[in-house]
Design a protein around this motif. Sequence first.
Motif, mmCIF file in Angstrom:
data_model
loop_
_atom_site.group_PDB
_atom_site.id
_atom_site.type_symbol
_atom_site.label_atom_id
_atom_site.label_comp_id
_atom_site.label_asym_id
_atom_site.label_seq_id
_atom_site.Cartn_x
_atom_site.Cartn_y
_atom_site.Cartn_z
ATOM 1 N N GLY A 351 0.791 -1.239 0.000
ATOM 2 C CA GLY A 351 0.000 0.000 0.000
ATOM 3 C C GLY A 351 0.815 1.276 0.000
ATOM 4 N N ASN A 352 2.113 1.192 -0.310
ATOM 5 C CA ASN A 352 2.949 2.411 -0.355
ATOM 6 C C ASN A 352 2.855 3.233 0.923
ATOM 7 O OD1 ASN A 352 4.531 2.534 -2.532
ATOM 8 N ND2 ASN A 352 3.071 3.641 -3.845
ATOM 9 N N GLY A 353 3.024 2.556 2.045
ATOM 10 C CA GLY A 353 3.041 3.289 3.318
ATOM 11 C C GLY A 353 1.684 3.358 4.011
ATOM 12 N N ARG A 354 0.629 2.880 3.359
ATOM 13 C CA ARG A 354 -0.690 2.922 4.009
ATOM 14 C C ARG A 354 -0.830 1.766 4.995
ATOM 15 N NH1 ARG A 354 -1.633 3.703 -1.412
ATOM 16 N NH2 ARG A 354 -2.457 5.742 -1.956
ATOM 17 N N ASP A 355 -1.460 2.029 6.115
ATOM 18 C CA ASP A 355 -1.827 0.998 7.075
ATOM 19 C C ASP A 355 -2.881 0.108 6.395
ATOM 20 O OD1 ASP A 355 -4.266 0.496 8.945
ATOM 21 O OD2 ASP A 355 -2.542 0.521 10.295
ATOM 22 N N SER A 356 -2.820 -1.223 6.606
ATOM 23 C CA SER A 356 -3.674 -2.099 5.801
ATOM 24 C C SER A 356 -5.168 -1.912 6.086
ATOM 25 C CB SER A 356 -3.254 -3.560 5.920
ATOM 26 O OG SER A 356 -3.495 -4.060 7.190
ATOM 27 N N TRP A 357 -5.552 -1.696 7.371
ATOM 28 C CA TRP A 357 -6.974 -1.466 7.652
ATOM 29 C C TRP A 357 -7.413 -0.090 7.144
ATOM 30 C CZ3 TRP A 357 -10.795 -4.703 8.538
ATOM 31 C CH2 TRP A 357 -10.541 -5.949 9.140
ATOM 32 N N ASP A 358 -6.499 0.924 7.154
ATOM 33 C CA ASP A 358 -6.848 2.251 6.600
ATOM 34 C C ASP A 358 -7.083 2.134 5.099
ATOM 35 O OD1 ASP A 358 -6.553 3.351 9.057
ATOM 36 O OD2 ASP A 358 -4.602 4.300 8.659
ATOM 37 N N PHE A 359 -6.231 1.330 4.449
ATOM 38 C CA PHE A 359 -6.367 1.136 2.998
ATOM 39 C C PHE A 359 -7.713 0.445 2.713
ATOM 40 C CE2 PHE A 359 -3.533 -0.137 -0.922
ATOM 41 C CZ PHE A 359 -4.325 0.658 -1.726
ATOM 42 N N PHE A 360 -8.026 -0.569 3.527
ATOM 43 C CA PHE A 360 -9.309 -1.280 3.393
ATOM 44 C C PHE A 360 -10.468 -0.280 3.521
ATOM 45 C CE2 PHE A 360 -12.962 -2.935 5.704
ATOM 46 C CZ PHE A 360 -13.357 -4.036 4.954
ATOM 47 N N ASP A 361 -10.417 0.563 4.600
ATOM 48 C CA ASP A 361 -11.505 1.532 4.843
ATOM 49 C C ASP A 361 -11.627 2.528 3.692
ATOM 50 O OD1 ASP A 361 -12.441 0.577 7.267
ATOM 51 O OD2 ASP A 361 -10.961 1.705 8.431
ATOM 52 N N MET A 362 -10.463 2.972 3.204
ATOM 53 C CA MET A 362 -10.494 3.957 2.125
ATOM 54 C C MET A 362 -11.136 3.353 0.870
ATOM 55 S SD MET A 362 -7.392 5.953 0.312
ATOM 56 C CE MET A 362 -6.940 4.695 -0.803
ATOM 57 N N LEU A 363 -10.746 2.127 0.523
ATOM 58 C CA LEU A 363 -11.322 1.505 -0.678
ATOM 59 C C LEU A 363 -12.818 1.298 -0.519
ATOM 60 C CD1 LEU A 363 -8.653 -1.155 -1.768
ATOM 61 C CD2 LEU A 363 -9.153 1.050 -2.825
ATOM 62 N N LEU A 364 -13.232 0.934 0.704
ATOM 63 C CA LEU A 364 -14.664 0.705 0.923
ATOM 64 C C LEU A 364 -15.432 2.030 0.838
ATOM 65 C CD1 LEU A 364 -16.943 -1.264 1.602
ATOM 66 C CD2 LEU A 364 -16.407 -0.962 4.025
ATOM 67 N N LYS A 365 -14.911 3.026 1.548
ATOM 68 C CA LYS A 365 -15.679 4.285 1.639
ATOM 69 C C LYS A 365 -15.618 5.102 0.356
ATOM 70 C CE LYS A 365 -15.718 4.299 6.547
ATOM 71 N NZ LYS A 365 -14.786 4.323 7.644
ATOM 72 N N LYS A 366 -14.423 5.166 -0.265
ATOM 73 C CA LYS A 366 -14.311 6.052 -1.434
ATOM 74 C C LYS A 366 -14.629 5.357 -2.749
ATOM 75 C CE LYS A 366 -11.100 9.473 0.255
ATOM 76 N NZ LYS A 366 -9.723 9.944 0.126
ATOM 77 N N ALA A 367 -14.480 4.016 -2.787
ATOM 78 C CA ALA A 367 -14.678 3.346 -4.078
ATOM 79 C C ALA A 367 -15.670 2.184 -3.985
ATOM 80 C CB ALA A 367 -13.337 2.853 -4.604
ATOM 81 N N GLN A 368 -16.169 1.950 -2.790
ATOM 82 C CA GLN A 368 -17.111 0.828 -2.570
ATOM 83 C C GLN A 368 -16.538 -0.506 -3.054
ATOM 84 O OE1 GLN A 368 -18.953 3.882 -4.104
ATOM 85 N NE2 GLN A 368 -18.496 4.362 -1.964
ATOM 86 N N ILE A 369 -15.232 -0.670 -2.784
ATOM 87 C CA ILE A 369 -14.575 -1.947 -3.113
ATOM 88 C C ILE A 369 -14.226 -2.634 -1.802
ATOM 89 C CG2 ILE A 369 -12.516 -3.032 -4.108
ATOM 90 C CD1 ILE A 369 -12.280 -0.523 -5.915
ATOM 91 N N VAL A 370 -14.519 -3.945 -1.730
ATOM 92 C CA VAL A 370 -14.104 -4.731 -0.555
ATOM 93 C C VAL A 370 -12.828 -5.500 -0.921
ATOM 94 C CG1 VAL A 370 -14.735 -6.493 1.127
ATOM 95 C CG2 VAL A 370 -16.520 -5.067 0.098
ATOM 96 N N CYS A 371 -11.786 -5.290 -0.109
ATOM 97 C CA CYS A 371 -10.576 -6.103 -0.260
ATOM 98 C C CYS A 371 -10.361 -6.802 1.080
ATOM 99 C CB CYS A 371 -9.380 -5.217 -0.621
ATOM 100 S SG CYS A 371 -8.902 -4.113 0.721
ATOM 101 N N THR A 372 -9.224 -7.427 1.282
ATOM 102 C CA THR A 372 -8.922 -8.000 2.598
ATOM 103 C C THR A 372 -7.654 -7.320 3.122
ATOM 104 O OG1 THR A 372 -9.809 -10.100 1.803
ATOM 105 C CG2 THR A 372 -8.640 -10.154 3.894
ATOM 106 N N PRO A 373 -7.711 -6.732 4.317
ATOM 107 C CA PRO A 373 -6.514 -6.068 4.848
ATOM 108 C C PRO A 373 -5.446 -7.088 5.220
ATOM 109 C CG PRO A 373 -8.298 -6.016 6.443
ATOM 110 C CD PRO A 373 -8.856 -6.662 5.219
ATOM 111 N N GLY A 374 -4.217 -6.834 4.784
ATOM 112 C CA GLY A 374 -3.134 -7.794 5.010
ATOM 113 C C GLY A 374 -2.911 -8.118 6.474
#
Length: 407
Positions: A351-374
């Motif tokens: 995630g280029n320095g992003r915390d994995s749960w923050d990246f998860f939240d960002m994808l969900l909230k801004k793009a409505q994509i569900v991924c799995t946080p590492g």
Amino acid sequence: MIRINENYNQLKASYLFLEIANKVAQFQSENTDADIIRLGIGDVTKTLPPACISAFHNGVEELSSESTFKGYGPYNGYAFLREKIAQEDFQKRGADIDADEIFISDGSKCDTGNFQELFANDITIAIPDPVYPVYLDTNIMAGRAGDSKNGRYKNIVYLDGTMENGFIPQLPSKPVDLIYLCFPNNPTGAVITKSQLKEWVGFAKEQKALILFDAAYEAFIRDETLPHSIFEIEGAKEVAVEFRSFSKTAGFTGTRCAYTIVPKECVAYNESGSKQLLHPLWQRRQSTKFNGVSYPVQKAAEAVYSSEGKVQIKQRIDDYLLNARIICKTMDDLKLNYVGGKNSPYIWIHGNGRDSWDFFDMLLKKAQIVCTPGKGFGQCGEGYIRISAFNSRENVQSAMERMKKIL
Ligand code: MLT
């Protein structure tokens, strides 16, 4: 006074995929119009192959007449299915596995979770990090992990996967008794070569250890130099058990059918240090606690090996692998480092320095994509997310467009 198994208090509060499902459900209830694209849990979206559907129907039909009706099936599964598996998945690849060494079950999740019951409570376990959470959680439940500090359990030997080692962990530097390996790997999508796997088999022999080899994703291997089974490695039958599944191969995540190979010569040791065969122990465990997979489901699984079944399955997997290529291409465009996605449905993205749960939240909230946080797969997963290729082409393409817009 009824008392609980205190080991359960050592677990994280929630199973990873349940925690994610709850977060997504909460988001959906607060944003009822959100068009969520699910690339989180590795759940298939394509139908069962027509060959399996037709065999499934025929199997059900047989239950409607007394002359062909089936009650309890054989504990280890019907011979028609075990024989096909032995020939097609092993003998054709030069792995000398016999139908009698195969146990049909209702899932690799259950089998990888249950197998540890055969072993003493004070054995030392080596578990990769990141890892499919079932291996660790079931050993915590059994009381083998000890106390946790900063997310790591005292008695576990962690096998760290990093970008530097390509998520192929090094051999442990201390003695271990039980080793969990998964290739093609969940969650990273990394693959192991024959020579690397040979080193693990050699190590297990030296240590009198056992490898639990999860090969649930072997059907995604397209590089023909890679091993599909640990039993392609000479001498592995004494030191390894392998788990296979129809879930991701043929779309059986909801239908449930898998198999575990416990070779006849595979051993563990008793208190006095004598060898004890694992095959009769697993047989004993399964016949006591498990009553088999239904006849129509086993008929449907057998159809995986028919000529039409093989073509239909290859089409489905090729299609998911094309999704994976689209995801990889997007990560290249976004200049995000990743592994996996070539011989695996999973892409493991830094995630280029992003915390994995923050990246998860960002994808969900801004793009409505569900991924799995590492991080959900272990400490070494911090900073990564996993994206799964199990979805329609259209959804994968839209998700990648959305990612490009927000990153
Ligand atoms: C995953 O997403 O890691 C898998 O779907 C979990 C599983 O197969 O149980």
